[in-house]
Scaffold this motif. Structure first.
Motif, PDB file in Angstrom:
ATOM      1  N   GLN A  82      12.169  -1.539 -14.135  1.00 50.01           N
ATOM      2  CA  GLN A  82      11.646  -1.905 -12.974  1.00 50.01           C
ATOM      3  C   GLN A  82      12.956  -1.840 -11.976  1.00 50.01           C
ATOM      4  OE1 GLN A  82       9.605  -5.549 -12.892  1.00 50.01           O
ATOM      5  NE2 GLN A  82       7.771  -4.855 -13.465  1.00 50.01           N
ATOM      6  N   GLY A 101       4.511  -4.686  -5.252  1.00 45.66           N
ATOM      7  CA  GLY A 101       4.106  -4.953  -6.477  1.00 45.66           C
ATOM      8  C   GLY A 101       4.576  -3.593  -7.454  1.00 45.66           C
ATOM      9  N   ASN A 102       4.572  -3.731  -8.809  1.00 41.40           N
ATOM     10  CA  ASN A 102       4.768  -2.737  -9.714  1.00 41.40           C
ATOM     11  C   ASN A 102       3.413  -2.350 -10.676  1.00 41.40           C
ATOM     12  OD1 ASN A 102       7.721  -3.929  -9.117  1.00 41.40           O
ATOM     13  ND2 ASN A 102       7.774  -2.017 -10.034  1.00 41.40           N
ATOM     14  N   GLU A 103       3.558  -1.012 -10.925  1.00 45.89           N
ATOM     15  CA  GLU A 103       2.423  -0.374 -11.808  1.00 45.89           C
ATOM     16  C   GLU A 103       3.023   0.495 -12.956  1.00 45.89           C
ATOM     17  OE1 GLU A 103      -0.512  -1.713 -12.536  1.00 45.89           O
ATOM     18  OE2 GLU A 103      -1.026  -2.914 -10.511  1.00 45.89           O
ATOM     19  N   SER A 104       3.326  -0.038 -13.992  1.00 47.14           N
ATOM     20  CA  SER A 104       3.958   1.026 -14.985  1.00 47.14           C
ATOM     21  C   SER A 104       5.359   1.331 -14.443  1.00 47.14           C
ATOM     22  CB  SER A 104       2.981   2.173 -15.428  1.00 47.14           C
ATOM     23  OG  SER A 104       3.748   3.021 -16.384  1.00 47.14           O
ATOM     24  N   TRP A 135       5.858   2.735 -11.691  1.00 46.86           N
ATOM     25  CA  TRP A 135       5.793   2.933 -10.252  1.00 46.86           C
ATOM     26  C   TRP A 135       5.688   1.542  -9.400  1.00 46.86           C
ATOM     27  CZ3 TRP A 135       5.599   7.684  -7.489  1.00 46.86           C
ATOM     28  CH2 TRP A 135       5.480   8.579  -8.199  1.00 46.86           C
ATOM     29  N   GLY A 136       6.367   1.359  -8.236  1.00 44.08           N
ATOM     30  CA  GLY A 136       6.278   0.194  -7.383  1.00 44.08           C
ATOM     31  C   GLY A 136       5.946   0.807  -6.133  1.00 44.08           C
ATOM     32  N   TRP A 137       5.379  -0.333  -5.455  1.00 49.17           N
ATOM     33  CA  TRP A 137       4.605   0.141  -4.133  1.00 49.17           C
ATOM     34  C   TRP A 137       5.025  -1.171  -3.186  1.00 49.17           C
ATOM     35  CZ3 TRP A 137       1.388  -3.894  -2.285  1.00 49.17           C
ATOM     36  CH2 TRP A 137       0.909  -4.565  -3.138  1.00 49.17           C
TER      37      TRP A 137
END
Length: 349
Positions: A2, A224-227, A229-231
């Motif tokens: 991350q 936030g984070n998804e796998s 990817w972060g946004w």
């Protein structure tokens, strides 16, 4: 892996232990530094930026850090306003007396988290501005149509601009992924910088490094984070609480929405980023545009901003990005930049 701006619970525990060992020393250092800087600079007098430089203050890399306790960042931003915008289109430069506003911005940013709920940030900006204008010009009309010859004047200023001091509350969730920001823009930058002509500064009030006003700053963010990817999303509203010598900058709203890809960080130390930056500013009151009814101030801009961050180590981070306009609307006639750029270095501990 991350991105360093996101929270990793396992790593956070180790950092928290280190933080507890050095907490008292860090707090004393930060408190003394920020207090001394602020006190020293306030007496200089009057950064809101009529040119739209507030776009650099949101999104990456300035997004609040929730991983490290203290972060110090030096950012360089570049803007060369040499095109004339009227409404949503580019028009002839002969219709605007101002010909060029080229600025190098140097911003020292300090952020410190006291605990999982509260933090503080300070931004100390330093400007190098080159300004070119036609003193015989009339907004919306050419010199030829008025029967006058151009009288070109230039002005240069390398000075401190307006300091920002903001608090942060990040206690809405255990991972500190959302928060609100609040504070003031202080009148520490000059309102009469640069060269003079016929007894007055060549730069208008809306192009001066300082506004002379105390401005309220309110904002918030979510990330936030998804796998891999972060946004993130971040917003900031600025409102002048007073006026100075008849000038009051218009309200402004800056919004950043973006993402970063962390899938190649482990092998390359690179984190590609992409964000959309939107900014809106209302009409100013007073200043050089008062003669035209303040019809040549205020705008709406939307930029697409590709960039990259380089994690040199767990503490050192480099960043660079370019701001490309995809929509612009200027009230009246105003100078705009074909593109803008940013680069910087961050140390976090």
């Amino acid at each position: 892996m991350q991105m360093a701006y996101m929270v990793s619970k396992q790593e956070e525990t180790g950092m928290a232990n280190l933080y507890n060992l050095h907490k008292i020393a860090t707090l004393r250092f930060l408190s003394t530094t920020v207090t001394a800087i602020t006190i020293a600079m306030i007496p200089n007098m009057a950064s809101a930026c009529a040119c739209g430089c507030g776009v650099f203050n949101l999104g990456l890399p300035g997004l609040p850090s929730t991983f490290y306790k203290t972060r110090i960042s030096l950012q360089y931003d570049y803007m060369n306003q040499n095109e004339t915008q009227h409404g949503s289109g580019i028009v002839s430069r002969s219709l605007n007396p101002d010909k060029q506003i080229e600025t190098n911005f140097f911003n020292l940013n300090i952020q410190h988290m006291f605990n999982h709920q509260w933090g503080i940030t300070a931004m100390i900006p330093y400007w190098n501005r080159h300004f070119v204008t036609d003193s015989n010009g009339t907004v919306g009309l050419t010199d030829a149509s008025q029967g006058v010859s151009p009288q070109i004047l230039t002005s240069n200023a390398t000075v401190l601009s307006d300091i920002r001091i903001m608090g942060m509350y990040t206690g809405f969730s255990s991972d500190m992924s959302s928060g609100i920001t609040f504070g003031l823009k202080l009148p520490t930058g000059p309102t009469n910088a640069g060269n003079y002509y016929q007894g007055g500064p060549i730069m208008d009030r809306d192009t001066q490094p300082g506004t002379g006003t105390n401005d309220l700053l309110l904002g918030g963010y979510k990330m936030g984070n998804e796998s891999d990817w972060g946004w993130f999303t971040q917003i900031l509203w600025r409102h002048a609480l007073d006026s100075y010598q008849g000038y009051r900058p218009g309200d402004s709203v800056n919004l950043a929405v973006g993402a970063h890809y962390d899938g190649i960080e482990a092998s390359t130390h690179l984190i590609p980023t992409l964000q959309l930056n939107y900014q809106w500013r209302g009409h100013d009151q007073g200043g050089g545009d008062a003669a035209y009814g303040n019809t040549n101030s205020g705008y709406s801009n939307l930029y697409i901003t590709p960039g990259v961050q380089i994690n040199l180590s767990s503490k050192w981070l480099l960043n660079t990005s370019v701001y490309l306009p995809i929509y612009r609307y200027a009230n009246g006639y105003q100078q705009v930049a074909h593109f803008m750029a940013n680069a910087g270095v961050t140390y976090q501990f």
